[in-house]
Motif scaffolding. Sequence first.
Motif: not given
Length: 404
Positions: A176-197
């Motif tokens: 995963i490549l993401y912009q280091n701010d709320d925007y990038g972290k928000d998309v990342l959070a959505g990915v990790k919400r599903v890919l948990s455990g």
Amino acid sequence: MVTVNTPRRSLLRASVALACASLAGGAMAQGKPDIKLGQTMPYSGPASAYATIGKVEQAYFKKINDEGGINGHKINLISVDDGYSPPKAVEQARKLVEQDEVLAMFQPLGTPSNSAIHKYLNAKKVPQLFVATGASKWDDPKNFPWTFGFNLSYQTEGEIYARYLLKNKPNAKIAILYQNDDYGKDVLAGVKRVLSGDKAKMIIAEQTYEVTDPTVDSQILTLKASGADTLIDITTPKFAAQAVRKVYDSGWRPLHFLNNVGASVGSVLTPAGLDKSVDLVTVQYYKDATDPQWKDDPAMLEWRAFMARYYREGNVSDASNVYGYIAAQLMVQVLKQCGNDFSRENIRKQAESIKNFRPPLLLPGITLNTSATDHAPVKQGQLSKFNGTQWVLFGEVLGATGGK
């Protein structure tokens, strides 16, 4: 009694009559007062590819004004440059509110810029309408009742990519490549919400970049070296084009997801190289002007006629020009619902009262809705793959499964 008109008295009467005529003429010329909106937009800086959004919205409001405005009122959008810089956004927003006395802010662009003016506008009770960013924080009416999102939520977008991988590539090794701010972290959070455990181990590498970085070449090479066979690319246009090009030129061939805000054919894929963009996957929620299935679509023909008349210099292959057009249509709908009451309170109330509004350039099956407890009008999207010429939709319309 006889009144004698002296030259002096006649001159006075003539002066008064002339003054009255002048005032009347001025009032007639002015007509109803303008509806004054403010906007900060990155006309310069690292996100300047988005500047066309402000331009197409000004063009759309000119079209509305030419057609008589909103109940006789013309829309005056004061759009100013913030360079995608939070301190500059604060300075410009204060000027728009305190000096220009705008009724509302419309589509200020960027998560960093909007984050910087978020508390200020709510404290001033100035509507911050349909911000041009998909961060989840814009849908928080309890704490920020004057702020409304617009884009498909970044977290929802991240969820859609992750759910697709679980279903179609459950053994993916994800970088995963993401912009280091709320925007990038928000998309990342959505990915990790599903890919948990136990599914979290599918993510084997992460790299960030700053908007001040010259390139993301080194990050791409680091991610490639991880052995990942899937890349989730959370970047704005400048860096999206760099990433697409570098991935291809380095010989890496991952399943490459490119987030919606960096997936324009005109401003990203063409500069990166259309041949290097084949098989990219993104999420869309509005029609792509480069897609031949919309060639004779009445809404697309109307949009093209608008572009030809009001924004000739605009690139018809740039998805941002469709996006801005739809956002402007939503703003017009809110103003129409206001009747003759253009108070800030009523503008906010009407922005909370969007019911099944469907600008015809949205994808089929997607409508816009808001309420007093829901300030996120766009809630659905559809996956799409690039075939070397245009994006091709596949699958069904999807939405979030998690919370806000």
